[in-house]
Write a protein that holds these residues in place. Structure first.
Motif, PDB file in Angstrom:
ATOM      1  N   GLN A 109     -51.411   4.386  41.903  1.00 36.40           N
ATOM      2  CA  GLN A 109     -52.910   4.385  41.306  1.00 36.40           C
ATOM      3  C   GLN A 109     -53.389   3.335  40.558  1.00 36.40           C
ATOM      4  O   GLN A 109     -52.796   3.169  39.553  1.00 36.40           O
ATOM      5  CB  GLN A 109     -52.894   5.791  40.401  1.00 36.40           C
ATOM      6  N   LYS A 161     -57.944   4.479  37.664  1.00 28.80           N
ATOM      7  CA  LYS A 161     -57.540   5.746  37.351  1.00 28.80           C
ATOM      8  C   LYS A 161     -58.797   6.744  36.418  1.00 28.80           C
ATOM      9  O   LYS A 161     -58.387   7.185  35.552  1.00 28.80           O
ATOM     10  CB  LYS A 161     -56.338   5.923  36.255  1.00 28.80           C
ATOM     11  N   LYS A 182     -61.294   6.574  41.363  1.00 27.82           N
ATOM     12  CA  LYS A 182     -59.935   6.562  41.641  1.00 27.82           C
ATOM     13  C   LYS A 182     -59.864   5.768  42.736  1.00 27.82           C
ATOM     14  O   LYS A 182     -60.308   6.087  43.749  1.00 27.82           O
ATOM     15  CB  LYS A 182     -59.224   7.824  41.363  1.00 27.82           C
TER      16      LYS A 182
END
Length: 156
Positions: A19, A22, A12
């Motif tokens: 983000q 992921k 991540k």
């Protein structure tokens, strides 16, 4: 069974609060060719930058040759044989092709083998050999990308 060269687990990566990657998992085994495929903004380059130490990871782990490399900088990873050749070439435009290749070998201690490795790069990319004394900035984009790949190979 072939050796696992690279193992990415639960990767991540974020840019601030966004983000970008992921939870990526994959392995690259000896002799395999693996591609990351996706649309623009899917996280391919971000994943590669995290693997090569140019971006910090938020979660997960990256193992190279069986050892975690999480948190190591690109200067440490290139010494271990892990380098990235991104789009955009990034050659030293005011240096010749040979000088660029020599820069790729800068971290090496086996100076005697560097000339032999330059010849190996010239075997892979014969166009570079034809232009060995040419300034890198005067080459086409494709030729500069060849040079960037050759320079990465010079680090071994």
């Amino acid at each position: 069974m072939t050796n696992i060269l690279l193992k990415v687990t639960g990767l991540k990566v974020a840019y601030g609060g966004i983000q970008a990657v992921k939870g990526v998992d994959f392995e690259v085994r000896e002799g395999e060719l693996v591609s990351l495929i996706g649309s623009n903004g899917a996280g391919k380059t971000t994943t590669m930058k995290a693997i090569t130490g140019t971006l910090p990871i938020n979660e997960g782990d990256i193992e190279y040759l069986g050892k975690s490399i999480r948190g190591q900088g690109p200067w440490d990873l290139v010494k271990q044989g892990l380098a990235m050749v991104p789009e955009g070439r990034g050659v030293f435009t005011r240096m010749t092709i040979v000088e660029n290749l020599q820069m790729g070998a800068y971290i090496r201690n086996d100076k005697a083998d560097i000339l032999a490795d330059i010849d190996k790069v010239f075997t892979i990319f014969p166009r570079l050999k034809e232009r060995r004394d040419q300034l890198a900035g005067t080459m086409s984009g494709g030729e500069q990308q060849m040079l960037a790949m050759g320079r990465a190979l010079m680090s071994r």
